[in-house]
Design a protein around this motif. Sequence first.
Motif, PDB file in Angstrom:
ATOM      1  N   SER B  31       0.845  -1.196   0.000  1.00 28.62           N
ATOM      2  CA  SER B  31       0.000   0.000   0.000  1.00 28.62           C
ATOM      3  C   SER B  31       0.877   1.241   0.000  1.00 28.62           C
ATOM      4  N   LYS B  32       0.247   2.367  -0.115  1.00 31.59           N
ATOM      5  CA  LYS B  32       1.003   3.618  -0.076  1.00 31.59           C
ATOM      6  C   LYS B  32       1.635   3.816   1.307  1.00 31.59           C
ATOM      7  N   HIS B  33       0.879   3.485   2.328  1.00 29.12           N
ATOM      8  CA  HIS B  33       1.424   3.614   3.677  1.00 29.12           C
ATOM      9  C   HIS B  33       2.665   2.745   3.867  1.00 29.12           C
ATOM     10  N   ALA B  34       2.670   1.584   3.232  1.00 27.51           N
ATOM     11  CA  ALA B  34       3.847   0.714   3.326  1.00 27.51           C
ATOM     12  C   ALA B  34       5.066   1.403   2.710  1.00 27.51           C
ATOM     13  N   ILE B  35       4.827   2.211   1.682  1.00 28.20           N
ATOM     14  CA  ILE B  35       5.933   2.956   1.074  1.00 28.20           C
ATOM     15  C   ILE B  35       6.422   4.045   2.033  1.00 28.20           C
ATOM     16  N   TYR B  36       5.472   4.755   2.602  1.00 25.92           N
ATOM     17  CA  TYR B  36       5.855   5.748   3.617  1.00 25.92           C
ATOM     18  C   TYR B  36       6.658   5.085   4.739  1.00 25.92           C
ATOM     19  N   ASP B  37       6.201   3.921   5.119  1.00 28.04           N
ATOM     20  CA  ASP B  37       6.869   3.221   6.204  1.00 28.04           C
ATOM     21  C   ASP B  37       8.318   2.891   5.838  1.00 28.04           C
ATOM     22  N   ALA B  38       8.492   2.401   4.619  1.00 32.07           N
ATOM     23  CA  ALA B  38       9.849   2.075   4.172  1.00 32.07           C
ATOM     24  C   ALA B  38      10.710   3.336   4.091  1.00 32.07           C
ATOM     25  N   MET B  39      10.112   4.420   3.634  1.00 38.75           N
ATOM     26  CA  MET B  39      10.863   5.671   3.536  1.00 38.75           C
ATOM     27  C   MET B  39      11.236   6.174   4.918  1.00 38.75           C
ATOM     28  N   PHE B  40      10.310   6.027   5.843  1.00 38.87           N
ATOM     29  CA  PHE B  40      10.571   6.442   7.226  1.00 38.87           C
ATOM     30  C   PHE B  40      11.772   5.688   7.795  1.00 38.87           C
ATOM     31  N   GLU B  41      11.728   4.395   7.625  1.00 34.42           N
ATOM     32  CA  GLU B  41      12.839   3.587   8.149  1.00 34.42           C
ATOM     33  C   GLU B  41      14.144   3.921   7.441  1.00 34.42           C
ATOM     34  N   GLN B  42      14.069   4.039   6.125  1.00 30.49           N
ATOM     35  CA  GLN B  42      15.273   4.341   5.358  1.00 30.49           C
ATOM     36  C   GLN B  42      15.877   5.675   5.800  1.00 30.49           C
ATOM     37  N   PHE B  95      -0.912   7.983   8.856  1.00 25.15           N
ATOM     38  CA  PHE B  95       0.328   7.197   8.912  1.00 25.15           C
ATOM     39  C   PHE B  95       0.965   7.159  10.290  1.00 25.15           C
ATOM     40  N   HIS B  96       1.195   5.944  10.770  1.00 24.36           N
ATOM     41  CA  HIS B  96       2.033   5.738  11.943  1.00 24.36           C
ATOM     42  C   HIS B  96       3.048   4.666  11.593  1.00 24.36           C
ATOM     43  N   PRO B  97       4.313   4.911  11.867  1.00 26.54           N
ATOM     44  CA  PRO B  97       5.339   3.949  11.473  1.00 26.54           C
ATOM     45  C   PRO B  97       5.132   2.596  12.152  1.00 26.54           C
ATOM     46  N   SER B  98       5.480   1.556  11.453  1.00 30.51           N
ATOM     47  CA  SER B  98       5.417   0.215  12.031  1.00 30.51           C
ATOM     48  C   SER B  98       6.483   0.088  13.114  1.00 30.51           C
TER      49      SER B  98
END
Lengths: 178, 178
Positions: B31-42, B95-98
Amino acid sequence: MHETSLAGLTLRDIATRVGMQQPSLYAHFASKHAIYDAMFEQAWRAFLDYCREAVHDLPAAPRERLTAIAERYFDFAVADLARHQLMDVSVIPGFHPSPQAYAAAVEVYGVMQEELRGVGITSDQDADVYTALVSGLVSQQLANDPGGQRWRRLIPRVIGMFADDLNLPTGHTPRKAP
Amino acid sequence: MHETSLAGLTLRDIATRVGMQQPSLYAHFASKHAIYDAMFEQAWRAFLDYCREAVHDLPAAPRERLTAIAERYFDFAVADLARHQLMDVSVIPGFHPSPQAYAAAVEVYGVMQEELRGVGITSDQDADVYTALVSGLVSQQLANDPGGQRWRRLIPRVIGMFADDLNLPTGHTPRKAP
DNA sequence: GTCTATAGGAAGATAGAC
DNA sequence: GTCTATCTTCCTATAGAC
């Protein structure tokens, strides 16, 4: 706006809130950006009023006065995340405040400068440091402990540091002797 | 992402940037949120690397070391507004990070704490003050002088205040004698 | 000034061929 | 894994009756 996030705000949300249908908003505003613009100006004017209404009750001693101002500034900013984002962080994709709306922000800056002059702070640099100190506490509070007090409690300490640096007079003995 | 604003980012933008069609992204992210999540972690991992790669070249004297760390922190944050918003300000509506992504941020906090202990700062409160000081300079720089240096130049001054408050040893004489 | 109805577009997500 | 085609939904904004 306070409940949803700023970027997710829709015209239907606004209209519902004020008891209207969404297209009716266009009788009052030319576009969504115009609404943001009005909210921006309103927020800064509210802050201005909020500052002015306190000015008579502030302590006279410079150090305590600076602390009290910082606490007011802090409380206003932390009370509403969306409002704070609208005022101080650019989160709306194409939005830039109109000159008229921006004037309200400039006016606040003038009031703040005047207030700082009142306690003997005249240089722009010192004023910049003061605003940076408070806004840092605000952003950490919002980011890491929303709804809490963890960073608010640091205000006297941080302003104390600042006052020490400027050798501002105080009623108390300093926190740590040299 | 760096060019458009964070909230205005679309999957089509991302896909175009990486030379794909928009639906192809779903072969890599749920999902889009999963992309945000990956960007957050990165982003947080990038910051971690950025911190670690400097650690050998930092000055040894506590005061100068704290200043150098603050300047690195500052430069990283200011270099990319959208990234900074993703990492430190909650601007994406739902959005909340995983936990996994958030772990990267926690790891940074640990490294920072360790580094502060290295110069004699052990209390959580002192660490909170330090991060608030730097993040305040960052937010003012981004809000009021994006692309400039007005607030960056205040770093030595502000960190000096902090170091004075803690009575940290220094190679220099203090900016102002008592 | 407010409403209903709707245009016109863009977003995230899915289906299914290759 | 990538594509084209499309679904579904939701948005801002406009048209026009009352």
